[in-house]
Design an enzyme around this catalytic site. Structure first.
Site, PDB file in Angstrom:
ATOM      1  N   SER A  96       0.857  -1.171   0.000  1.00 19.94           N
ATOM      2  CA  SER A  96       0.000   0.000   0.000  1.00 19.94           C
ATOM      3  C   SER A  96       0.902   1.231   0.000  1.00 19.94           C
ATOM      4  O   SER A  96       1.810   1.339   0.820  1.00 19.94           O
ATOM      5  CB  SER A  96      -0.879  -0.055   1.260  1.00 19.94           C
ATOM      6  N   LYS A 126      -1.367  -0.841  -4.166  1.00 18.22           N
ATOM      7  CA  LYS A 126      -2.572  -0.071  -3.828  1.00 18.22           C
ATOM      8  C   LYS A 126      -2.162   1.357  -3.540  1.00 18.22           C
ATOM      9  O   LYS A 126      -1.309   1.604  -2.688  1.00 18.22           O
ATOM     10  CB  LYS A 126      -3.233  -0.702  -2.602  1.00 18.22           C
ATOM     11  N   LYS A 142      -3.053   5.119  -2.227  1.00 15.36           N
ATOM     12  CA  LYS A 142      -3.993   5.923  -1.460  1.00 15.36           C
ATOM     13  C   LYS A 142      -4.368   7.129  -2.326  1.00 15.36           C
ATOM     14  O   LYS A 142      -3.483   7.762  -2.912  1.00 15.36           O
ATOM     15  CB  LYS A 142      -3.349   6.391  -0.153  1.00 15.36           C
ATOM     16  N   ASP A 168      -7.336   3.187  -2.857  1.00 11.04           N
ATOM     17  CA  ASP A 168      -8.101   3.238  -1.607  1.00 11.04           C
ATOM     18  C   ASP A 168      -8.278   4.701  -1.214  1.00 11.04           C
ATOM     19  O   ASP A 168      -7.294   5.430  -1.070  1.00 11.04           O
ATOM     20  CB  ASP A 168      -7.334   2.491  -0.509  1.00 11.04           C
ATOM     21  N   GLU A 174     -11.365   1.093  -3.410  1.00 14.39           N
ATOM     22  CA  GLU A 174     -11.723   0.748  -2.040  1.00 14.39           C
ATOM     23  C   GLU A 174     -12.307   1.949  -1.301  1.00 14.39           C
ATOM     24  O   GLU A 174     -11.735   3.033  -1.311  1.00 14.39           O
ATOM     25  CB  GLU A 174     -10.454   0.248  -1.332  1.00 14.39           C
ATOM     26  N   ASP A 201     -14.285  -1.477   3.178  1.00  8.46           N
ATOM     27  CA  ASP A 201     -13.372  -1.647   4.309  1.00  8.46           C
ATOM     28  C   ASP A 201     -14.077  -1.095   5.559  1.00  8.46           C
ATOM     29  O   ASP A 201     -14.746  -1.839   6.282  1.00  8.46           O
ATOM     30  CB  ASP A 201     -12.058  -0.900   3.994  1.00  8.46           C
ATOM     31  N   LYS A 223      -9.839  -6.519   8.147  1.00  9.60           N
ATOM     32  CA  LYS A 223      -8.739  -6.168   9.046  1.00  9.60           C
ATOM     33  C   LYS A 223      -9.053  -6.736  10.421  1.00  9.60           C
ATOM     34  O   LYS A 223      -9.905  -6.195  11.138  1.00  9.60           O
ATOM     35  CB  LYS A 223      -8.624  -4.648   9.147  1.00  9.60           C
ATOM     36  N   GLY A 268      -4.259  -4.314   6.321  1.00  4.27           N
ATOM     37  CA  GLY A 268      -3.283  -4.019   7.365  1.00  4.27           C
ATOM     38  C   GLY A 268      -3.493  -2.624   7.919  1.00  4.27           C
ATOM     39  O   GLY A 268      -4.146  -1.784   7.287  1.00  4.27           O
TER      40      GLY A 268
HETATM   41 MG   LIG Z   1      -8.788   0.796   3.347  1.00  5.32          MG
END
Ligand SMILES: [Mg+2]
Length: 374
Positions: free
Chosen positions: A136, A162, A164, A189, A215, A240, A264, A292
């Protein structure tokens, strides 16, 4: 199981680099580590993922410490619990505080597995020897810096990345990464950063740059907005933060609001709940994967054991130890193996041991609780 002693350590660890999401920037991680000693003398350890401040969720290090001290440790030190699931049942009436509950539940799982002389993975029913993982990537100072950072992770051997994203940091970074790495398995995400009115533009750039999944673009309660975005079908919509328990997952599945599930364990109350969520998603043909939360090697080891279960089919957000921390508090640290995988430890419990010296260096406070205190 009878817990004889509980030790609550508050640690502070510097991150390799600041991790920026749409919620804010983290440079140093404050966290709680809970060690439970059983009658056998074995010890199990769990990590609490609550951050120092209640920005990601309503929980914080301080609320988790209070919850453990006042409500979760007393019954563990006073009474016997048959299994970690038994603990989940007994604490169900206590509202919220899933991160605090998860720390205790995961420490119990480690203890439970060690008392049986088996790996946590085996106790959970996991069969994989290695689990596929991705990385990530936080928001970077510039698009060029992002492309270089992604390139360095690909050189390290990660197969799935992934990014952000947030309003203003989406189309350009995604376009640049896609152009630089045409075959990359690319996820994004947003951590709830967009209003539902942004659905059209998200759908355009996600489709155009072949983003496999988006996400949590909208607020956690905006199930209808996620459902609408998920109808397009050109990319997956992953939930999530919206999924807090089995009821919220069943509702979202019923409404076809998701086509991927980030589980998670540290956020949803532990491994028992996580296994149940992934099983329910699988029954609805929605792939689940382990997420995570900047865990140390302790939370990472729990996550790897969880990801070894068949119900998880997408690569986890569980990177090598050195992705996050300058020094790891467990031995052995997790290293990235072939085909973007981490090895599932096979030793008893979580299969890694705390390095006392490293824990002592990071420790800011410690409190010990004994059966006789209650
Ligand atoms: Mg997330």
């Amino acid at each position: 199981m009878q817990v004889r002693r509980a030790q609550l350590d508050e640690l502070e660890l510097p991150l390799v680099e600041p991790f920026e999401t749409s919620f804010g920037v983290e440079k140093r991680r404050r966290l709680l580590l809970l060690t439970l000693r059983g009658q056998s003398g074995e010890e199990g350890v769990g990590e609490c993922v609550a951050a120092r401040d209640p920005l990601y969720s309503s929980e914080s290090v301080a609320t988790a410490r209070w919850m453990l001290q006042e409500y979760l440790l007393p019954p563990l030190l006073r009474d016997r619990v048959a299994t970690p699931a038994d603990f989940v049942d007994r604490t169900r009436a206590l509202k919220g505080h899933s991160m605090a509950k998860a720390a205790a539940e995961m420490a119990l799982w480690d203890l439970y597995a060690r008392e049986h002389g088996r790996s946590l993975s085996a106790m959970l029913g996991g069969r994989r020897r290695r689990v596929e993982v991705g990385v990530s990537v936080g928001i970077q100072p510039s698009v060029d810096a992002l492309v270089r950072r992604v390139g360095s992770y690909l050189e390290d051997g990660y197969h799935r990345v992934k990014l952000k994203v947030r309003p203003g940091w989406d189309l350009e970074p995604v376009r640049a990464v896609r152009r630089a790495y045409p075959d990359l398995r690319l996820w994004v995400d947003a951590n709830q950063a967009y209003p539902p009115s942004a659905a059209g533009s998200i759908a355009r750039w996600a489709s155009r740059f072949e983003v496999e999944q988006v996400e949590q673009p909208f607020a956690e309660h905006a199930i209808e907005a996620h459902r609408q975005l998920n109808r397009g079908g050109r990319f997956r919509v992953c939930l999530d933060e919206s999924i807090v328990d089995r009821a919220s997952l069943d509702d979202a599945l019923e409404r076809s609001a998701l086509s991927s599930l980030n589980v998670k364990p540290g956020r949803v109350g532990g491994l028992t709940v996580s296994r149940d969520l992934a099983g329910a998603a699988k029954s609805s043909r929605v792939p689940a994967w382990v997420g995570g939360m900047l865990e140390t090697g302790v939370g990472r080891a729990h996550g790897v054991a969880l990801a070894s279960i068949d119900s998880f089919s997408f690569p986890a957000d569980l990177s090598a130890s050195r992705r996050y921390y300058l020094s790891e508090i467990i031995d052995r640290p997790f290293e990235l193996g072939p085909a973007s995988t981490l090895e599932v430890p096979r030793g008893p419990g979580i299969g890694v041991e705390l390095v006392e010296r490293a824990v002592a260096r990071a420790r800011r406070r410690r409190r010990t609780f004994r059966s006789s205190d209650y």
